[in-house]
Motif scaffolding. Structure first.
Motif, mmCIF file in Angstrom:
data_model
loop_
_atom_site.group_PDB
_atom_site.id
_atom_site.type_symbol
_atom_site.label_atom_id
_atom_site.label_comp_id
_atom_site.label_asym_id
_atom_site.label_seq_id
_atom_site.Cartn_x
_atom_site.Cartn_y
_atom_site.Cartn_z
ATOM 1 N N UNK A 87 -4.436 1.168 -18.191
ATOM 2 C CA UNK A 87 -4.715 2.607 -18.154
ATOM 3 C C UNK A 87 -3.850 3.325 -17.111
ATOM 4 N N UNK A 88 -2.854 2.607 -16.570
ATOM 5 C CA UNK A 88 -1.910 3.246 -15.656
ATOM 6 C C UNK A 88 -2.483 3.610 -14.307
ATOM 7 N N UNK A 89 -3.425 2.803 -13.808
ATOM 8 C CA UNK A 89 -4.058 3.074 -12.518
ATOM 9 C C UNK A 89 -3.701 1.986 -11.511
ATOM 10 N N UNK A 90 -3.698 2.304 -10.219
ATOM 11 C CA UNK A 90 -3.395 1.307 -9.183
ATOM 12 C C UNK A 90 -4.532 0.303 -9.026
ATOM 13 N N UNK A 93 -6.012 -6.569 -6.023
ATOM 14 C CA UNK A 93 -6.707 -7.783 -6.426
ATOM 15 C C UNK A 93 -6.414 -8.947 -5.478
ATOM 16 N N UNK A 94 -5.632 -8.682 -4.450
ATOM 17 C CA UNK A 94 -5.413 -9.672 -3.402
ATOM 18 C C UNK A 94 -6.181 -9.219 -2.156
ATOM 19 N N UNK A 95 -5.772 -9.636 -1.006
ATOM 20 C CA UNK A 95 -6.484 -9.248 0.219
ATOM 21 C C UNK A 95 -6.357 -7.745 0.467
ATOM 22 N N UNK A 96 -7.486 -7.104 0.803
ATOM 23 C CA UNK A 96 -7.464 -5.688 1.152
ATOM 24 C C UNK A 96 -6.852 -5.541 2.544
ATOM 25 N N UNK A 97 -5.765 -4.815 2.652
ATOM 26 C CA UNK A 97 -5.131 -4.608 3.947
ATOM 27 C C UNK A 97 -5.805 -3.457 4.663
ATOM 28 N N UNK A 98 -6.260 -3.692 5.888
ATOM 29 C CA UNK A 98 -6.898 -2.635 6.657
ATOM 30 C C UNK A 98 -5.982 -1.429 6.793
ATOM 31 N N UNK A 99 -6.515 -0.250 6.497
ATOM 32 C CA UNK A 99 -5.708 0.957 6.599
ATOM 33 C C UNK A 99 -5.035 1.353 5.300
ATOM 34 N N UNK A 100 -5.320 0.626 4.213
ATOM 35 C CA UNK A 100 -4.712 0.964 2.926
ATOM 36 C C UNK A 100 -4.964 2.432 2.577
ATOM 37 N N UNK A 101 -6.152 2.933 2.919
ATOM 38 C CA UNK A 101 -6.470 4.340 2.674
ATOM 39 C C UNK A 101 -6.351 5.179 3.939
ATOM 40 N N UNK A 105 0.079 6.398 5.165
ATOM 41 C CA UNK A 105 1.508 6.643 5.420
ATOM 42 C C UNK A 105 2.224 5.347 5.821
ATOM 43 N N UNK A 106 1.568 4.549 6.663
ATOM 44 C CA UNK A 106 2.165 3.280 7.079
ATOM 45 C C UNK A 106 2.287 2.324 5.897
ATOM 46 N N UNK A 107 1.277 2.310 5.044
ATOM 47 C CA UNK A 107 1.313 1.448 3.864
ATOM 48 C C UNK A 107 2.470 1.854 2.956
ATOM 49 N N UNK A 108 2.694 3.156 2.819
ATOM 50 C CA UNK A 108 3.813 3.618 1.992
ATOM 51 C C UNK A 108 5.154 3.148 2.561
ATOM 52 N N UNK A 109 5.241 3.077 3.896
ATOM 53 C CA UNK A 109 6.486 2.605 4.503
ATOM 54 C C UNK A 109 6.724 1.135 4.183
ATOM 55 N N UNK A 148 0.761 -5.604 -2.070
ATOM 56 C CA UNK A 148 0.931 -4.171 -2.314
ATOM 57 C C UNK A 148 1.504 -3.781 -3.669
ATOM 58 N N UNK A 149 1.900 -4.756 -4.474
ATOM 59 C CA UNK A 149 2.518 -4.403 -5.749
ATOM 60 C C UNK A 149 1.606 -3.545 -6.618
ATOM 61 N N UNK A 150 0.301 -3.798 -6.556
ATOM 62 C CA UNK A 150 -0.640 -3.054 -7.392
ATOM 63 C C UNK A 150 -0.754 -1.581 -7.052
ATOM 64 N N UNK A 151 -0.357 -1.192 -5.824
ATOM 65 C CA UNK A 151 -0.477 0.221 -5.439
ATOM 66 C C UNK A 151 0.888 0.862 -5.223
#
Length: 248
Positions: A87-90, A93-101, A105-109, A148-151
């Motif tokens: 359905x084209x959504x992020x 399914x692996x470890x949740x990285x603290x600060x993902x939300x 900005x750091x995750x995007x980097x 991070x590939x999923x997001x």
């Protein structure tokens, strides 16, 4: 929306909860009874929660919003990755990285770093490094890709999280609460429904149960997407025929 069939729910074992000794008393309104020391979830509550969640997610998708699927337990990972992609959504399914939300900005980097490493591998530039450095870069690539590939296409914060087992994904749920992001979740009898905005009571350990519930939610989002108004076609002014001046 796809019809919710009670027989499908029963066949998938959605109504089977955990052992009664592991229950959370706040789940009492969603429990039908107990059999052989196993709590049985009230299917009427499952269907009621599923209908509410589907209506909400269809509206989110129709408005162009994002829903982030979160399920890192082994039983959920494969189905969530497949269905979220469908359905084209992020997804995570692996470890949740603290600060993902909360530290998006750091995750995007880090995702930019993933693109850099992919470019090095594709262009063959990585071959210019020593064997040891190549090994280090490859490990770095695999780690970032796995987490991070999923997001990677999630260019903004999602409107909601779709979670399998909020007890296990408590860090993701906590970050969502801090940012006012709604949480839709499949919750078993050991969960705290107060931590979820739209609870769907059901078995969160069974592959079939997880897939059935998530398929319904994905179908609702796909239907919501189909309701979006078509974007106006962009016209190149240079390609338009010019009016011929009247010089007669």
């Amino acid at each position: 929306m796809a019809e919710i069939v009670v027989k499908d729910i029963l066949d998938a074992g959605v109504h089977y909860g955990h052992r009664s000794s592991r229950w959370n008393p706040k789940m009492r309104p969603y429990i039908y009874g107990r059999r052989n020391q196993i709590h049985i979830i009230d299917i009427k509550e499952t269907i009621r929660g599923l209908i509410r969640a589907k209506k909400y997610l269809m509206r989110v998708a129709a408005q162009g919003g994002l829903a982030l699927f979160v399920g890192t337990k082994r039983q959920a990972a494969a189905s969530l990755e497949e269905l979220a992609s469908d359905c084209g959504m992020p997804y995570c399914t692996e470890r949740w990285l603290g600060g993902t939300l909360t530290n998006f900005r750091t995750v995007r980097s880090r995702l930019k770093r993933l693109e850099e490493l992919e470019e090095m591998r594709t262009s063959g530039e990585i071959a210019n490094y020593s064997k040891k450095m190549q090994s280090t870069l490859t490990r770095e690539y695999r780690k970032i890709y796995r987490n991070l590939n999923g997001i990677r296409e999630m260019n903004r914060l999602p409107e909601c999280l779709i979670v399998v087992d909020p007890t296990k994904e408590k860090n993701a749920v906590h970050e969502a609460h801090l940012l006012g992001i709604k949480v839709v979740a499949l919750i078993d009898t050991d969960s705290d429904p107060d931590q979820v905005d739209l609870p769907i009571p059901g078995n969160d350990d069974s592959l079939r149960s997880i897939r059935l519930i998530m398929q319904h939610l994905v179908d609702a989002m796909k239907q919501g997407k189909s309701l979006r108004p078509n974007e106006p076609r962009k016209v190149d002014p240079a390609a338009e025929p010019r009016a011929v001046p009247n010089i007669g």
